[in-house]
Enzyme design. Structure first.
Site, mmCIF file in Angstrom:
data_model
loop_
_atom_site.group_PDB
_atom_site.id
_atom_site.type_symbol
_atom_site.label_atom_id
_atom_site.label_comp_id
_atom_site.label_asym_id
_atom_site.label_seq_id
_atom_site.Cartn_x
_atom_site.Cartn_y
_atom_site.Cartn_z
ATOM 1 N N GLY A 39 46.310 2.603 115.845
ATOM 2 C CA GLY A 39 45.923 2.427 117.248
ATOM 3 C C GLY A 39 46.948 1.598 118.009
ATOM 4 N N GLY A 40 47.582 0.680 117.297
ATOM 5 C CA GLY A 40 48.619 -0.154 117.916
ATOM 6 C C GLY A 40 50.009 0.442 117.761
ATOM 7 N N GLY A 51 48.103 -5.904 115.473
ATOM 8 C CA GLY A 51 46.869 -5.629 116.223
ATOM 9 C C GLY A 51 46.135 -6.926 116.510
ATOM 10 C CE LYS A 62 38.504 -1.662 115.539
ATOM 11 N NZ LYS A 62 39.450 -2.686 115.147
ATOM 12 N N GLY A 82 44.645 -5.128 110.077
ATOM 13 C CA GLY A 82 43.435 -4.612 110.707
ATOM 14 C C GLY A 82 43.297 -3.110 110.480
ATOM 15 C CG ASP A 120 42.855 1.847 114.855
ATOM 16 O OD1 ASP A 120 42.693 1.018 115.764
ATOM 17 O OD2 ASP A 120 43.974 2.154 114.413
ATOM 18 C CD GLU A 127 49.795 -1.417 111.129
ATOM 19 O OE1 GLU A 127 49.415 -2.326 111.868
ATOM 20 O OE2 GLU A 127 49.295 -0.278 111.144
ATOM 21 C CE LYS A 149 46.862 -0.401 109.080
ATOM 22 N NZ LYS A 149 46.536 -1.263 110.250
HETATM 23 C C1 5RP Z 1 48.174 -1.017 114.479
HETATM 24 C C2 5RP Z 1 46.944 -0.896 113.689
HETATM 25 C C3 5RP Z 1 45.882 -1.918 113.896
HETATM 26 O O1 5RP Z 1 45.635 -2.574 112.716
HETATM 27 C C4 5RP Z 1 44.649 -1.207 114.380
HETATM 28 O O2 5RP Z 1 44.982 -0.475 115.552
HETATM 29 C C5 5RP Z 1 43.517 -2.184 114.678
HETATM 30 O O3 5RP Z 1 43.887 -3.003 115.740
HETATM 31 P P1 5RP Z 1 42.858 -4.044 116.354
HETATM 32 O O4 5RP Z 1 42.641 -5.104 115.325
HETATM 33 O O5 5RP Z 1 43.542 -4.541 117.607
HETATM 34 O O6 5RP Z 1 41.589 -3.297 116.708
HETATM 35 O O7 5RP Z 1 46.787 -0.038 112.852
HETATM 36 O O8 5RP Z 1 49.030 0.056 114.236
#
Ligand code: 5RP
Length: 226
Positions: free
Chosen positions: A98-99, A29, A123, A84, A86, A105, A96
Site C-alpha cells: 500500500g505504501g 508505512g 487488517k 506492517g 495491508d 520489503e 503488502k
Molecule cells: C508499504 C507496506 C505497508 O506495510 C502497508 O501498506 C501497511 O501500511 P500502514 O501501516 O501505513 O497501514 O506494505 O509498502
C-alpha cells in the site's frame, strides 16, 4: 480505541522482541513508523542495533532518530524484520505494498531469520483481496501488463501520487494496483505474477510472516510463533 492506538500497541509489543546487537529489517508505512519511533527511544537509551531500512522514507526516519543504518552489502544476516501489512489472513499470508515499498520489503524479509508483522485490527481478514494487490512493474512494460492483469481477472489501475502524476517507487518502477476481489488461491496467483516478464514484484507475501501482532480494543493478539 482508535486505529492509531491499536497500531501503537502492536508496535510496542513488537519492539519487546528486539535484543541488543540485532540487525533489524525496518518496515515501511504508518505502523512501521511507530515501531521505528519506539526503537529510536530505546537506541537513545543505549540499545545497540543496526537497521536495514525498506524504503528511503524509513531510512530518513531511522537516521534522524540516531539508529545506525546499513545496506545489504554491509550486513551478513538480518535477525528480525518488523513491518506492517495491508491485509493478513488466518494462514499469515499478507497483501503488502500500500505504501509502494513491497519490493524492498520482500527482499529484506526474505533475508531475515524472523518476520514480525504488526497491524491494527481491521487488517485481519478471512480471505485476502479486498485490498487491491500492488504489482510493481518495469515502466516500459506497463502498457502491455495492464491488459494482462485484466485477463487474470482483476481491474487494474496505474497508481498515481497525491499530485496526479504516476507513482514512482524507490527503485524507479510503476505500480499497478489490481482489484481481484477475493483471492481464492493466493499461491497460484503469486506464482503466475512472478513469472510474468516486466513484473518486478507483487505484494503477496506467502510464508514470510512468522508472527502477527494485532492491536485490538482488548489488547494485542499474537498469531503464530510467540
Ligand atoms: C508499504 C507496506 C505497508 O506495510 C502497508 O501498506 C501497511 O501500511 P500502514 O501501516 O501505513 O497501514 O506494505 O509498502
Amino acid at each position: 480505541m482508535t486505529e492509531d492506538e491499536q497500531k501503537r500497541m502492536a508496535a510496542e509489543a513488537a519492539v519487546t522482541y528486539v535484543e541488543d546487537g540485532m540487525v533489524l529489517g525496518l518496515g515501511t508505512g504508518s505502523c512501521a513508523a511507530k515501531m521505528v519511533d519506539l526503537l529510536g527511544i530505546r537506541v537513545q537509551a543505549g540499545l545497540k542495533v543496526i537497521g536495514v531500512p525498506t524504503s528511503d522514507a524509513t531510512a530518513k526516519q531511522a537516521a534522524e532518530l540516531g539508529i545506525e543504518i546499513a545496506s545489504l552489502d554491509q550486513v551478513k544476516i538480518i535477525d528480525l524484520t518488523i513491518d506492517g501489512t495491508d491485509e493478513v489472513d488466518p494462514q499469515r499470508r499478507l497483501i503488502k505494498g500500500g505504501g509502494g515499498a513491497h519490493l524492498r520489503e520482500k527482499i529484506v524479509a526474505s533475508l531475515s531469520d524472523r518476520m514480525i508483522v504488526i497491524a491494527e485490527a481491521k487488517k485481519r481478514v478471512s480471505q485476502l483481496g479486498a485490498f487491491k494487490l500492488p504489482v510493481e512493474v518495469v515502466r516500459f512494460s506497463a502498457p502491455a501488463l495492464m491488459p494482462k492483469m485484466q485477463a487474470l481477472g482483476s481491474t487494474p489501475s496505474l497508481r498515481q501520487d497525491g499530485g496526479g502524476a504516476l507513482f514512482i517507487t524507490d527503485e524507479g518502477n510503476y505500480i499497478i494496483d489490481c482489484n481481484f476481489g477475493i483471492i481464492t488461491d493466493p499461491e497460484s496467483l503469486a506464482l503466475t505474477l512472478s513469472t510474468m516478464p516486466g513484473v518486478v514484484e507483487h505484494g503477496l507475501f506467502i510464508d514470510y510472516a512468522d508472527t502477527i501482532i494485532i492491536g485490538t480494543d482488548n489488547g494485542v493478539e499474537i498469531i503464530g510463533a510467540t
